[in-house]
Write a protein that holds these residues in place. Structure first.
Motif, PDB file in Angstrom:
ATOM      1  N   ASN A 254       0.838  -1.193   0.000  1.00  0.00           N
ATOM      2  CA  ASN A 254       0.000   0.000   0.000  1.00  0.00           C
ATOM      3  C   ASN A 254       0.879   1.251   0.000  1.00  0.00           C
ATOM      4  OD1 ASN A 254      -2.210   1.680   0.092  1.00  0.00           O
ATOM      5  ND2 ASN A 254      -3.092   0.791   1.948  1.00  0.00           N
ATOM      6  N   GLN A 255       0.332   2.316  -0.539  1.00  0.00           N
ATOM      7  CA  GLN A 255       1.004   3.617  -0.570  1.00  0.00           C
ATOM      8  C   GLN A 255      -0.057   4.684  -0.364  1.00  0.00           C
ATOM      9  OE1 GLN A 255       3.580   3.517  -4.356  1.00  0.00           O
ATOM     10  NE2 GLN A 255       2.165   1.819  -4.547  1.00  0.00           N
ATOM     11  N   TRP A 256       0.376   5.899   0.040  1.00  0.00           N
ATOM     12  CA  TRP A 256      -0.614   6.933   0.284  1.00  0.00           C
ATOM     13  C   TRP A 256       0.038   8.308   0.210  1.00  0.00           C
ATOM     14  CZ3 TRP A 256       0.631   2.880   3.482  1.00  0.00           C
ATOM     15  CH2 TRP A 256       1.531   3.157   4.506  1.00  0.00           C
ATOM     16  N   THR A 257      -0.814   9.305   0.026  1.00  0.00           N
ATOM     17  CA  THR A 257      -0.357  10.696   0.027  1.00  0.00           C
ATOM     18  C   THR A 257      -0.226  11.175   1.468  1.00  0.00           C
ATOM     19  OG1 THR A 257      -2.587  11.644   0.096  1.00  0.00           O
ATOM     20  CG2 THR A 257      -1.684  11.119  -2.091  1.00  0.00           C
ATOM     21  N   PRO A 258       0.399  12.338   1.682  1.00  0.00           N
ATOM     22  CA  PRO A 258       0.317  12.956   3.012  1.00  0.00           C
ATOM     23  C   PRO A 258      -1.135  13.284   3.357  1.00  0.00           C
ATOM     24  CG  PRO A 258       2.047  13.976   1.678  1.00  0.00           C
ATOM     25  CD  PRO A 258       1.266  13.099   0.758  1.00  0.00           C
ATOM     26  N   LYS A 259      -1.392  13.504   4.614  1.00  0.00           N
ATOM     27  CA  LYS A 259      -2.735  13.855   5.069  1.00  0.00           C
ATOM     28  C   LYS A 259      -3.167  15.162   4.410  1.00  0.00           C
ATOM     29  CE  LYS A 259      -5.448  14.291   9.300  1.00  0.00           C
ATOM     30  NZ  LYS A 259      -5.407  14.211  10.792  1.00  0.00           N
ATOM     31  N   LEU A 260      -4.397  15.172   3.871  1.00  0.00           N
ATOM     32  CA  LEU A 260      -4.878  16.324   3.115  1.00  0.00           C
ATOM     33  C   LEU A 260      -5.490  17.371   4.035  1.00  0.00           C
ATOM     34  CD1 LEU A 260      -6.449  14.335   0.155  1.00  0.00           C
ATOM     35  CD2 LEU A 260      -4.295  15.606   0.133  1.00  0.00           C
ATOM     36  N   ASP A 261      -5.687  18.561   3.482  1.00  0.00           N
ATOM     37  CA  ASP A 261      -6.147  19.736   4.200  1.00  0.00           C
ATOM     38  C   ASP A 261      -7.432  19.446   4.987  1.00  0.00           C
ATOM     39  OD1 ASP A 261      -6.783  22.216   5.124  1.00  0.00           O
ATOM     40  OD2 ASP A 261      -7.001  23.160   3.153  1.00  0.00           O
ATOM     41  N   GLY A 262      -7.361  19.658   6.279  1.00  0.00           N
ATOM     42  CA  GLY A 262      -8.517  19.400   7.130  1.00  0.00           C
ATOM     43  C   GLY A 262      -9.616  20.423   6.996  1.00  0.00           C
ATOM     44  N   SER A 263      -9.361  21.580   6.359  1.00  0.00           N
ATOM     45  CA  SER A 263     -10.391  22.608   6.229  1.00  0.00           C
ATOM     46  C   SER A 263     -11.347  22.327   5.080  1.00  0.00           C
ATOM     47  CB  SER A 263      -9.730  23.980   6.011  1.00  0.00           C
ATOM     48  OG  SER A 263      -9.018  24.014   4.776  1.00  0.00           O
ATOM     49  N   CYS A 264     -10.996  21.364   4.203  1.00  0.00           N
ATOM     50  CA  CYS A 264     -11.857  21.001   3.080  1.00  0.00           C
ATOM     51  C   CYS A 264     -12.648  19.748   3.440  1.00  0.00           C
ATOM     52  CB  CYS A 264     -11.035  20.740   1.823  1.00  0.00           C
ATOM     53  SG  CYS A 264     -10.129  22.174   1.213  1.00  0.00           S
ATOM     54  N   CYS A 265     -13.906  19.724   3.027  1.00  0.00           N
ATOM     55  CA  CYS A 265     -14.726  18.541   3.302  1.00  0.00           C
ATOM     56  C   CYS A 265     -14.340  17.410   2.350  1.00  0.00           C
ATOM     57  CB  CYS A 265     -16.204  18.879   3.152  1.00  0.00           C
ATOM     58  SG  CYS A 265     -16.701  19.238   1.453  1.00  0.00           S
ATOM     59  N   ASP A 266     -14.849  16.231   2.644  1.00  0.00           N
ATOM     60  CA  ASP A 266     -14.519  15.063   1.830  1.00  0.00           C
ATOM     61  C   ASP A 266     -14.942  15.253   0.378  1.00  0.00           C
ATOM     62  OD1 ASP A 266     -13.506  13.903   4.077  1.00  0.00           O
ATOM     63  OD2 ASP A 266     -15.170  12.512   4.398  1.00  0.00           O
ATOM     64  N   LYS A 267     -16.120  15.818   0.162  1.00  0.00           N
ATOM     65  CA  LYS A 267     -16.615  15.994  -1.208  1.00  0.00           C
ATOM     66  C   LYS A 267     -15.686  16.880  -2.021  1.00  0.00           C
ATOM     67  CE  LYS A 267     -21.606  15.193  -1.049  1.00  0.00           C
ATOM     68  NZ  LYS A 267     -22.931  15.800  -1.318  1.00  0.00           N
ATOM     69  N   ALA A 268     -15.185  17.935  -1.399  1.00  0.00           N
ATOM     70  CA  ALA A 268     -14.287  18.840  -2.118  1.00  0.00           C
ATOM     71  C   ALA A 268     -12.967  18.147  -2.448  1.00  0.00           C
ATOM     72  CB  ALA A 268     -14.040  20.095  -1.283  1.00  0.00           C
ATOM     73  N   LEU A 269     -12.454  17.343  -1.522  1.00  0.00           N
ATOM     74  CA  LEU A 269     -11.214  16.607  -1.792  1.00  0.00           C
ATOM     75  C   LEU A 269     -11.403  15.607  -2.929  1.00  0.00           C
ATOM     76  CD1 LEU A 269      -9.940  15.940   1.842  1.00  0.00           C
ATOM     77  CD2 LEU A 269      -9.050  17.606   0.209  1.00  0.00           C
ATOM     78  N   VAL A 270     -12.541  14.922  -2.930  1.00  0.00           N
ATOM     79  CA  VAL A 270     -12.834  13.985  -4.013  1.00  0.00           C
ATOM     80  C   VAL A 270     -12.927  14.729  -5.336  1.00  0.00           C
ATOM     81  CG1 VAL A 270     -14.590  12.410  -4.929  1.00  0.00           C
ATOM     82  CG2 VAL A 270     -13.923  12.279  -2.526  1.00  0.00           C
ATOM     83  N   LYS A 271     -13.518  15.927  -5.321  1.00  0.00           N
ATOM     84  CA  LYS A 271     -13.579  16.739  -6.533  1.00  0.00           C
ATOM     85  C   LYS A 271     -12.183  17.091  -7.021  1.00  0.00           C
ATOM     86  CE  LYS A 271     -15.416  19.344  -9.739  1.00  0.00           C
ATOM     87  NZ  LYS A 271     -16.150  18.753 -10.888  1.00  0.00           N
ATOM     88  N   GLY A 272     -11.271  17.363  -6.096  1.00  0.00           N
ATOM     89  CA  GLY A 272      -9.899  17.655  -6.481  1.00  0.00           C
ATOM     90  C   GLY A 272      -9.235  16.481  -7.174  1.00  0.00           C
ATOM     91  N   VAL A 273      -9.458  15.268  -6.636  1.00  0.00           N
ATOM     92  CA  VAL A 273      -8.865  14.069  -7.240  1.00  0.00           C
ATOM     93  C   VAL A 273      -9.446  13.812  -8.617  1.00  0.00           C
ATOM     94  CG1 VAL A 273      -8.599  11.573  -7.017  1.00  0.00           C
ATOM     95  CG2 VAL A 273      -8.369  13.032  -4.998  1.00  0.00           C
ATOM     96  N   THR A 274     -10.774  13.890  -8.739  1.00  0.00           N
ATOM     97  CA  THR A 274     -11.413  13.544 -10.007  1.00  0.00           C
ATOM     98  C   THR A 274     -11.136  14.574 -11.095  1.00  0.00           C
ATOM     99  OG1 THR A 274     -13.489  14.580  -9.289  1.00  0.00           O
ATOM    100  CG2 THR A 274     -13.223  12.224  -8.875  1.00  0.00           C
ATOM    101  N   THR A 275     -10.899  15.826 -10.715  1.00  0.00           N
ATOM    102  CA  THR A 275     -10.514  16.823 -11.709  1.00  0.00           C
ATOM    103  C   THR A 275      -9.177  16.470 -12.337  1.00  0.00           C
ATOM    104  OG1 THR A 275     -11.726  18.602 -10.589  1.00  0.00           O
ATOM    105  CG2 THR A 275      -9.937  19.265 -12.070  1.00  0.00           C
ATOM    106  N   ILE A 276      -8.248  15.988 -11.527  1.00  0.00           N
ATOM    107  CA  ILE A 276      -6.926  15.603 -12.026  1.00  0.00           C
ATOM    108  C   ILE A 276      -6.999  14.327 -12.856  1.00  0.00           C
ATOM    109  CG2 ILE A 276      -4.613  14.858 -11.320  1.00  0.00           C
ATOM    110  CD1 ILE A 276      -5.043  16.583  -8.770  1.00  0.00           C
ATOM    111  N   VAL A 277      -7.795  13.368 -12.400  1.00  0.00           N
ATOM    112  CA  VAL A 277      -7.752  12.014 -12.978  1.00  0.00           C
ATOM    113  C   VAL A 277      -8.778  11.800 -14.071  1.00  0.00           C
ATOM    114  CG1 VAL A 277      -8.069   9.564 -12.430  1.00  0.00           C
ATOM    115  CG2 VAL A 277      -6.790  11.050 -10.862  1.00  0.00           C
ATOM    116  N   THR A 278     -10.016  12.238 -13.850  1.00  0.00           N
ATOM    117  CA  THR A 278     -11.125  11.794 -14.692  1.00  0.00           C
ATOM    118  C   THR A 278     -11.651  12.872 -15.624  1.00  0.00           C
ATOM    119  OG1 THR A 278     -11.750  10.372 -12.829  1.00  0.00           O
ATOM    120  CG2 THR A 278     -13.301  10.529 -14.634  1.00  0.00           C
TER     121      THR A 278
END
Length: 360
Positions: free
Chosen positions: A178-202
């Motif tokens: 397994n591998q992982w990124t550093p812990k992401l910004d706690g001020s952003c909700c989960d939905k916003a973080l998922v949006k960040g990932v999908t903008t890059i990937v999908t």
């Protein structure tokens, strides 16, 4: 995971791979000019489309460009389709002496039993391929893509079937890491973080600002949306094509194709196997008979309860081989890539704070 010493099977695999490479070199020289016309069509279609674009709609223009590229790609696709089966047959024939002299019959049978769940033969439609390459080429640019694509595609079946997942030479077993990124910004909700990932990937075609940052990172991945994708669907999407492309100093410098199931649109979707996941984003299935990805097994991309993006892998490799496990572990780039991509995920997430107003 990696053995400390090389084995006779490793040395034999290197010999077989070297023989296969003797055929790969002239085929590469032939194929490079053949890939330019279809890739130019993909690049031009992406260039003139509006940015950002979430999904490439199946319009008349899409189909015209798609089938134009498809016709132009027939010579290259013919070579790229035939080559893996030449490698597969050549590998088997050259390994027969090793099997017979080493009395490896039972080990070969057991290795194929381990491979059995991953023996599905899956294909790609021309529309899927076109959409995936449009998005992937937009992320990198035409010239850079041409230099990465052809010779790396010819290497992939050799690395996979001869040097990593070779049931004739190695004792194959499922291995987990397994591998992982550093812990992401706690001020952003989960939905916003998922949006960040999908903008890059999908996202099919990113904004020029995001695209410029992605192009400078060590790795680029594009997992496409299915043509009739709905974010309101309560079910994971059918498998669609994904293209993984090295863009920087990544050691595993090969263009790869995947079958990917999107789960990110289902809030807090359960992962297939990970016990650390809070929200499953992607499930990447790497079948043995997909010669254009060097791994065989299952890969997930998930948001964890600790707000990291994890990248667990359950892959098939030779437990009695240093070569096999070492090449499999060239996929450990995600720790380094995670450091690069973390700020971009957080930046995009901060721009989509309205996602948090709908719950997290």
């Amino acid at each position: 995971l990696v053995r400390s010493t090389y084995t006779l099977g490793d040395l034999y695999a290197v010999v077989v791979a070297s023989i296969c490479c003797l055929f790969a070199v002239p085929l590469t020289l032939i194929t490079i000019p053949l890939t330019f016309p279809p890739f130019f069509v993909c690049w031009f279609y992406g260039l003139v489309k509006k940015k950002p674009t979430e999904v490439l709609q199946r319009t008349f223009g899409f189909y015209f460009a798609c089938y134009t590229a498809g016709i132009l790609a027939i010579p290259a696709l013919t070579l790229l389709f035939l080559w893996p089966w030449i490698v597969f047959i050549l590998n088997f024939l050259l390994c027969i002496p090793y099997i017979v002299l080493g009395f490896r019959y039972c080990k070969v049978i057991n290795s194929w039993k381990v491979l059995y769940p991953w023996l599905r033969v899956g294909g790609f439609s021309i529309e899927e391929l076109f959409a995936a390459f449009v998005g992937s080429i937009w992320r990198q640019g035409l010239c850079e893509y041409l230099t990465q694509f052809t010779h790396k595609f010819y290497l992939s079946p050799i690395i996979k079937w001869v040097m990593i997942t070779n049931p004739w030479l190695f004792k194959l077993e499922e291995m987990y890491f397994n591998q992982w990124t550093p812990k992401l910004d706690g001020s952003c909700c989960d939905k916003a973080l998922v949006k960040g990932v999908t903008t890059i990937v999908t996202q099919a075609l990113q904004s020029r600002r995001v695209r410029k940052i992605v192009d400078e990172q060590m790795f680029s991945v594009h997992y496409t949306f299915p043509p009739h994708f709905s974010k309101d669907s309560p079910e994971p999407t059918p498998p669609s094509i994904g293209v993984q492309t090295p863009t920087g100093t990544i050691g595993r410098n090969i263009v790869l194709l995947t079958h990917t199931i999107n789960r990110f649109h289902i809030e807090n979707a359960p992962a297939v196997r990970s016990t650390l996941s809070k929200w499953a984003l992607y499930e990447v299935r790497l079948n043995f008979f997909n010669p254009y990805h060097h791994l065989t097994g299952l890969v997930e991309v998930n948001l964890t309860h600790e707000r990291e993006i994890e990248h667990p892998l359950w892959c098939i490799a030779g437990s009695d081989s240093r070569l096999s496990t070492m090449l499999m572990n060239l996929s450990d780039y995600f720790f380094a890539y995670g450091l690069e991509v973390e700020p971009l995920i957080e930046h995009i997430a901060s721009e989509h704070g309205d996602e948090c107003n709908h719950g997290a």
